[in-house]
Design a protein around this motif. Structure first.
Motif, PDB file in Angstrom:
ATOM      1  N   TYR A  25     -65.700   5.377   2.262  1.00 22.45           N
ATOM      2  CA  TYR A  25     -65.172   5.021   0.939  1.00 22.45           C
ATOM      3  C   TYR A  25     -65.235   3.503   0.734  1.00 22.45           C
ATOM      4  O   TYR A  25     -65.638   3.012  -0.327  1.00 22.45           O
ATOM      5  CB  TYR A  25     -63.733   5.520   0.829  1.00 22.45           C
ATOM      6  CG  TYR A  25     -62.896   4.841  -0.227  1.00 22.45           C
ATOM      7  CD1 TYR A  25     -63.002   5.182  -1.573  1.00 22.45           C
ATOM      8  CD2 TYR A  25     -61.973   3.844   0.132  1.00 22.45           C
ATOM      9  CE1 TYR A  25     -62.230   4.547  -2.536  1.00 22.45           C
ATOM     10  CE2 TYR A  25     -61.200   3.217  -0.818  1.00 22.45           C
ATOM     11  CZ  TYR A  25     -61.331   3.565  -2.150  1.00 22.45           C
ATOM     12  OH  TYR A  25     -60.559   2.926  -3.101  1.00 22.45           O
ATOM     13  N   ALA A  26     -64.840   2.742   1.764  1.00 23.58           N
ATOM     14  CA  ALA A  26     -64.809   1.286   1.654  1.00 23.58           C
ATOM     15  C   ALA A  26     -66.217   0.707   1.488  1.00 23.58           C
ATOM     16  O   ALA A  26     -66.421  -0.233   0.707  1.00 23.58           O
ATOM     17  CB  ALA A  26     -64.127   0.684   2.881  1.00 23.58           C
ATOM     18  N   ASN A  67     -57.090  -4.069   0.037  1.00 20.75           N
ATOM     19  CA  ASN A  67     -56.833  -2.625  -0.003  1.00 20.75           C
ATOM     20  C   ASN A  67     -55.392  -2.311   0.406  1.00 20.75           C
ATOM     21  O   ASN A  67     -54.898  -2.806   1.409  1.00 20.75           O
ATOM     22  CB  ASN A  67     -57.816  -1.862   0.888  1.00 20.75           C
ATOM     23  CG  ASN A  67     -57.480  -1.979   2.364  1.00 20.75           C
ATOM     24  OD1 ASN A  67     -56.898  -2.952   2.809  1.00 20.75           O
ATOM     25  ND2 ASN A  67     -57.884  -0.978   3.143  1.00 20.75           N
ATOM     26  N   ARG A  68     -54.724  -1.545  -0.364  1.00 24.19           N
ATOM     27  CA  ARG A  68     -53.380  -1.028  -0.115  1.00 24.19           C
ATOM     28  C   ARG A  68     -52.496  -2.054   0.606  1.00 24.19           C
ATOM     29  O   ARG A  68     -51.902  -1.781   1.647  1.00 24.19           O
ATOM     30  CB  ARG A  68     -53.428   0.285   0.671  1.00 24.19           C
ATOM     31  CG  ARG A  68     -52.174   1.136   0.395  1.00 24.19           C
ATOM     32  CD  ARG A  68     -52.258   2.518   0.986  1.00 24.19           C
ATOM     33  NE  ARG A  68     -53.309   3.338   0.394  1.00 24.19           N
ATOM     34  CZ  ARG A  68     -53.263   4.665   0.286  1.00 24.19           C
ATOM     35  NH1 ARG A  68     -52.203   5.323   0.715  1.00 24.19           N
ATOM     36  NH2 ARG A  68     -54.269   5.331  -0.227  1.00 24.19           N
ATOM     37  N   THR A  88     -56.997  -2.003  -4.531  1.00 27.81           N
ATOM     38  CA  THR A  88     -56.809  -0.547  -4.510  1.00 27.81           C
ATOM     39  C   THR A  88     -55.488  -0.259  -3.820  1.00 27.81           C
ATOM     40  O   THR A  88     -55.038  -1.027  -2.965  1.00 27.81           O
ATOM     41  CB  THR A  88     -57.951   0.152  -3.755  1.00 27.81           C
ATOM     42  OG1 THR A  88     -58.034  -0.371  -2.420  1.00 27.81           O
ATOM     43  CG2 THR A  88     -59.282  -0.054  -4.463  1.00 27.81           C
ATOM     44  N   GLN A 144     -67.179   1.178  -2.056  1.00 22.95           N
ATOM     45  CA  GLN A 144     -66.460   0.214  -2.892  1.00 22.95           C
ATOM     46  C   GLN A 144     -67.138  -1.152  -2.845  1.00 22.95           C
ATOM     47  O   GLN A 144     -67.348  -1.793  -3.878  1.00 22.95           O
ATOM     48  CB  GLN A 144     -65.017   0.075  -2.410  1.00 22.95           C
ATOM     49  CG  GLN A 144     -64.101   1.222  -2.782  1.00 22.95           C
ATOM     50  CD  GLN A 144     -63.638   1.123  -4.228  1.00 22.95           C
ATOM     51  OE1 GLN A 144     -63.203   0.073  -4.692  1.00 22.95           O
ATOM     52  NE2 GLN A 144     -63.722   2.224  -4.949  1.00 22.95           N
ATOM     53  N   TYR A 146     -62.463   6.904   5.428  1.00 20.43           N
ATOM     54  CA  TYR A 146     -62.053   5.709   4.684  1.00 20.43           C
ATOM     55  C   TYR A 146     -63.115   4.619   4.786  1.00 20.43           C
ATOM     56  O   TYR A 146     -63.367   3.903   3.809  1.00 20.43           O
ATOM     57  CB  TYR A 146     -60.713   5.189   5.194  1.00 20.43           C
ATOM     58  CG  TYR A 146     -60.126   4.148   4.272  1.00 20.43           C
ATOM     59  CD1 TYR A 146     -59.301   4.518   3.214  1.00 20.43           C
ATOM     60  CD2 TYR A 146     -60.439   2.800   4.429  1.00 20.43           C
ATOM     61  CE1 TYR A 146     -58.800   3.563   2.343  1.00 20.43           C
ATOM     62  CE2 TYR A 146     -59.950   1.845   3.559  1.00 20.43           C
ATOM     63  CZ  TYR A 146     -59.121   2.238   2.523  1.00 20.43           C
ATOM     64  OH  TYR A 146     -58.636   1.292   1.647  1.00 20.43           O
ATOM     65  N   GLU A 193     -56.565   4.679  -4.591  1.00 19.14           N
ATOM     66  CA  GLU A 193     -57.336   5.135  -3.442  1.00 19.14           C
ATOM     67  C   GLU A 193     -57.182   6.642  -3.273  1.00 19.14           C
ATOM     68  O   GLU A 193     -56.111   7.189  -3.541  1.00 19.14           O
ATOM     69  CB  GLU A 193     -56.852   4.442  -2.164  1.00 19.14           C
ATOM     70  CG  GLU A 193     -57.135   2.968  -2.141  1.00 19.14           C
ATOM     71  CD  GLU A 193     -56.787   2.328  -0.808  1.00 19.14           C
ATOM     72  OE1 GLU A 193     -57.215   1.194  -0.573  1.00 19.14           O
ATOM     73  OE2 GLU A 193     -56.089   2.965  -0.001  1.00 19.14           O
TER      74      GLU A 193
END
Length: 375
Positions: free
Chosen positions: A67-68, A10-11, A37, A71, A64, A55
């Motif tokens: 959201y994770a 992630n990011r 993402t 995912q 978050y 994202e």
């Protein structure tokens, strides 16, 4: 038939396109699919991933995590490598494990210690690891006192945020007045003390800085792989002296790194950085995540990302020892493909499969590779 492994980053940093390449080129010849993402549609990691999406912005840490978790369930993620909101994610490790996802990051207690550099320095001092002199500064008066004390000892003062990653916010204090010499050539980390003091006096909120002497090269970053049993499986130092890079297994660097990783439970991949203060190495920083330059260990015949994923899956890779130390090298830039079309601002469903990405060597900058070339 051995099933594929689904990994999510992630990011993450652009350099981790090579982390992804190493996972795919794993010595177990295991099928790996990578989901990425990011907040930047032109991040190279999105183009290098098998599936990718933007994202949502503005989520709280708790938001978050929700959201994770979605995912991980929707993508069938086996191993999650969190960078953004790492603290919040590891605090909910049990929920990710219940969803079938291993979180490749240390426990929350270890992340908390090294989030604040002052707490980190106090903690590692307590186990006997040397640190440089340091001062926590929140006002102009405290800054002047710290700078004067360091200069009285013959040191050049520098400062950086008490919390933060990488070199963001790092500056070196100079007594020289601002002049055209500082506008010629490339931007410099040197800032005149009077300008810093003026900025502090005009600031609406106090700063939280760590002030310390400027440490000398070489800089040695020790990449560690530590199991949930707190036993270090790998410790390899990457040296930096100017543009020359290399590798070391000298115990003056590895021993304190192992002690930190084991005592504080820095599970999976961490990066522990040292520099010289006088004639001895001292701790500079601890990263509770894979370093951007981790892939450079491939020059020593080591695939650290894959060893870490195996460990997260419960498959102990055993001791990871470089079969050889690569020759000295330098870091240079090169092109890296991006997606042909930027991702939409929000994407509810999985992205279409991405075009294949040519395999490069090692390293990256935000829209270009940074490859290692021998010196």
């Amino acid at each position: 038939m051995v099933s594929r492994v689904r990994v999510w980053l992630n990011r993450t940093y652009a350099e981790n396109v090579f982390f992804m390449d190493q996972l795919r080129r794993n010595p177990s010849d295991r099928a790996v699919e990578i989901h990425a993402t990011h907040g930047d549609p032109d991040s190279p990691v999105l183009a290098a991933a098998d599936t990718a999406e933007l994202e949502p912005e503005g989520l709280s840490p708790a938001g978050y995590v929700e959201y994770a978790l979605v995912q991980c369930a929707r993508r069938g993620i086996d191993v999650f490598v969190p960078r953004l909101h790492q603290s919040a994610v590891v605090a909910h490790r049990a929920e990710f494990e219940a969803a079938g996802t291993a979180v490749l990051a240390p426990p929350p207690e270890a992340v908390a210690v090294f989030h604040d550099k002052v707490i980190a320095y106090e903690a590692v001092q307590a186990i006997g690891v040397p640190v440089p002199p340091w001062y926590r500064v929140r006002s102009a008066g405290e800054l002047v006192a710290a700078v004067e004390e360091l200069e009285a000892g013959g040191h050049k003062a520098c400062f950086k945020p008490a919390s933060g990653a990488g070199g963001v916010g790092f500056r070196v204090i100079t007594r020289s007045p601002f002049s055209l010499s500082q506008l010629n050539g490339y931007p410099s980390p040197y800032v005149p003390l009077d300008l810093v003091l003026e900025a502090l006096r005009q600031a609406e909120e106090p700063v939280d800085w760590l002030v310390m002497p400027r440490l000398e090269q070489p800089e040695v970053s020790v990449d560690c792989l530590t199991g949930p049993d707190n036993r270090v499986r790998m410790a390899v130092g990457r040296t930096k002296n100017g543009r020359r890079r290399g590798f070391t297994l000298h115990e003056q660097w590895l021993d304190p790194a192992r002690r930190i990783a084991e005592d504080f439970g820095l599970h999976y991949l961490s990066n522990i950085q040292f520099r010289m203060f006088g004639d001895r190495p001292v701790l500079m920083d601890v990263n509770t995540r894979p370093a951007g330059g981790l892939h450079q260990l491939s020059l020593c015949g080591v695939n650290a990302p894959w060893a870490a994923v195996r460990l997260a899956l419960g498959e102990d890779p055993g001791e990871v020892v470089p079969p050889f130390l690569g020759q000295d090298y330098s870091v240079v830039s090169g092109p890296r493909p991006l997606r042909p079309v930027s991702l939409p601002q929000q994407r509810a469903e999985a992205a279409d499969p991405l075009p294949p990405v040519p395999v490069d060597s090692v390293g990256a900058t935000p829209q270009a590779t940074v490859g290692a070339l021998p010196l």
